[in-house]
Motif scaffolding. Sequence first.
Motif, PDB file in Angstrom:
ATOM      1  N   VAL A 136      12.763   3.069  -2.334  1.00 44.06           N
ATOM      2  CA  VAL A 136      11.953   1.855  -2.399  1.00 44.06           C
ATOM      3  C   VAL A 136      11.691   1.476  -3.847  1.00 44.06           C
ATOM      4  N   GLY A 137      11.923   0.207  -4.165  1.00 43.03           N
ATOM      5  CA  GLY A 137      11.599  -0.321  -5.477  1.00 43.03           C
ATOM      6  C   GLY A 137      10.136  -0.715  -5.514  1.00 43.03           C
ATOM      7  N   VAL A 138       9.399  -0.173  -6.459  1.00 44.80           N
ATOM      8  CA  VAL A 138       7.956  -0.403  -6.546  1.00 44.80           C
ATOM      9  C   VAL A 138       7.663  -1.297  -7.747  1.00 44.80           C
ATOM     10  N   ASN A 139       7.046  -2.436  -7.478  1.00 49.44           N
ATOM     11  CA  ASN A 139       6.699  -3.382  -8.532  1.00 49.44           C
ATOM     12  C   ASN A 139       5.373  -3.006  -9.185  1.00 49.44           C
ATOM     13  N   THR A 183       7.238  12.534   2.482  1.00 47.16           N
ATOM     14  CA  THR A 183       6.603  12.655   1.177  1.00 47.16           C
ATOM     15  C   THR A 183       7.472  11.992   0.122  1.00 47.16           C
ATOM     16  N   VAL A 184       6.831  11.533  -0.953  1.00 46.08           N
ATOM     17  CA  VAL A 184       7.562  11.046  -2.119  1.00 46.08           C
ATOM     18  C   VAL A 184       8.000  12.252  -2.938  1.00 46.08           C
ATOM     19  N   PRO A 225       1.677   6.821   0.690  1.00 45.70           N
ATOM     20  CA  PRO A 225       1.255   6.100  -0.518  1.00 45.70           C
ATOM     21  C   PRO A 225       2.241   6.299  -1.664  1.00 45.70           C
ATOM     22  N   TYR A 226       2.298   5.296  -2.531  1.00 44.62           N
ATOM     23  CA  TYR A 226       3.149   5.400  -3.715  1.00 44.62           C
ATOM     24  C   TYR A 226       2.509   6.328  -4.741  1.00 44.62           C
ATOM     25  N   ARG A 227       3.355   6.947  -5.562  1.00 44.77           N
ATOM     26  CA  ARG A 227       2.863   7.713  -6.697  1.00 44.77           C
ATOM     27  C   ARG A 227       2.757   6.850  -7.943  1.00 44.77           C
ATOM     28  N   THR A 228       3.366   5.685  -7.900  1.00 48.14           N
ATOM     29  CA  THR A 228       3.294   4.748  -9.018  1.00 48.14           C
ATOM     30  C   THR A 228       1.984   3.979  -8.966  1.00 48.14           C
ATOM     31  N   GLU A 231       0.798  -1.226   0.000  1.00 50.02           N
ATOM     32  CA  GLU A 231       0.000   0.000   0.000  1.00 50.02           C
ATOM     33  C   GLU A 231       0.830   1.275   0.000  1.00 50.02           C
ATOM     34  N   GLY A 232       2.020   1.218   0.557  1.00 46.76           N
ATOM     35  CA  GLY A 232       2.862   2.395   0.674  1.00 46.76           C
ATOM     36  C   GLY A 232       4.019   2.099   1.599  1.00 46.76           C
TER      37      GLY A 232
END
Length: 396
Positions: free
Chosen positions: A166-169, A186-187, A135-138, A118-119
């Motif tokens: 962080v690597g986001v899949n 924040t991202v 939360p991710y922006r991806t 989730e983030g």
Amino acid sequence: MSARTALGRAAAGAATALALLAACGEASPTPTPTQATTGPATTAAAAPEPTEPATAPPAASGAPSPSLLVTDFGADTVTFVDPAATGRAADLGSVRVGTAPYGLAVGPDGTAWVATAEGVAAVDTATRTRTALIPYRTRTGPVATGEYRGGGMGLALSPDGSRVYVGVNVPEGNGTLEVVDTATRTVTRVVPVGRRPFDVDVSADGRSVYVTDHDSFDVTVVPTATWEPRRIEVAPYGTEGGLGSWLKPHYTAVRPSDGALLVPFEGERLAVVDPATGRVAVEPMTADTHQHGVTVAPDGTLYVVGTGPIDPAVDAGPSLTVRRPDGTERLVPLDGPHETVTLSPDGRTAYVSGGYTREGGWNGLTLVDTATGRTTRLPVGRLPLAVAVLPSAPGR
């Protein structure tokens, strides 16, 4: 490499490989375009949220303090662990962080940063509360569980603690590296990388971030001065045909002496990557088993987790490889598949997580005495994947 070749492996055990290594997924020859969205340079901070208490109270005064934290990939928690305890007494309670937590890093201030589906969660390890979920922006699709879920995978802190990487899949697509400002939570940046970013590492000087991309057979080098990614293929078995397409990079260690990237494959080959030039040299290994997690000691000794055989007819079982800087290796047999390895501060104990996401994963850690090879299984958590030593933990 052993006498068999990758093509020999395919002929001997392709069917077995397909059954056992679906976890490693087969990348398509042409990766799909990234589904990431970069958005503006900064985002609003995550909304304040009520803190979430641990499922068990902190240890009473005079009782042992927890010294480890693990991510529970089979749940939505991180678990505090006292490795000096025995049996279930080692499990000191959990904190909810978000769905299927994966990578983990703990800063000097005791804040734990956790990559979930989730983030990125922030946990105050002193009070055992989650203090943020960023939360991710991806765009990663619906929140899900399991080994192919979208969301955060590998995670690392910058040396000065100011950033989380962080690597986001992105399922069925290229992933991203998201950069989190630890002060503002924040991202602040999104960088395109390869597919299924299993691991994220940082150079000792903080000038480069390395993302190990499982399904695209590469490591993405991201300079923090320019944020312009550069791909280095790391595929000592090739990327197509036979069983070569299954033999992919998983985790990487940064060698202290020269900053080279160490990427093990199958207990047969160690890829030594120069991140500056992109050159890849290959050295022989001896474990003959599928390999995942890796860490390196300050003296250059490499520790590599062997999860078990691709083909039981020709491969060896689970093990921990202890590889000295001169290339000599000692193998410690493990009971069942494992995933990652972390060292105690004094280097006397290797903590090997049991949360292998395929068949055979289990709820616990194996403690390995690095001098004698003696192993102790400790039941904790729910499919624990990542392990971090808390800053106040004494060496064992």
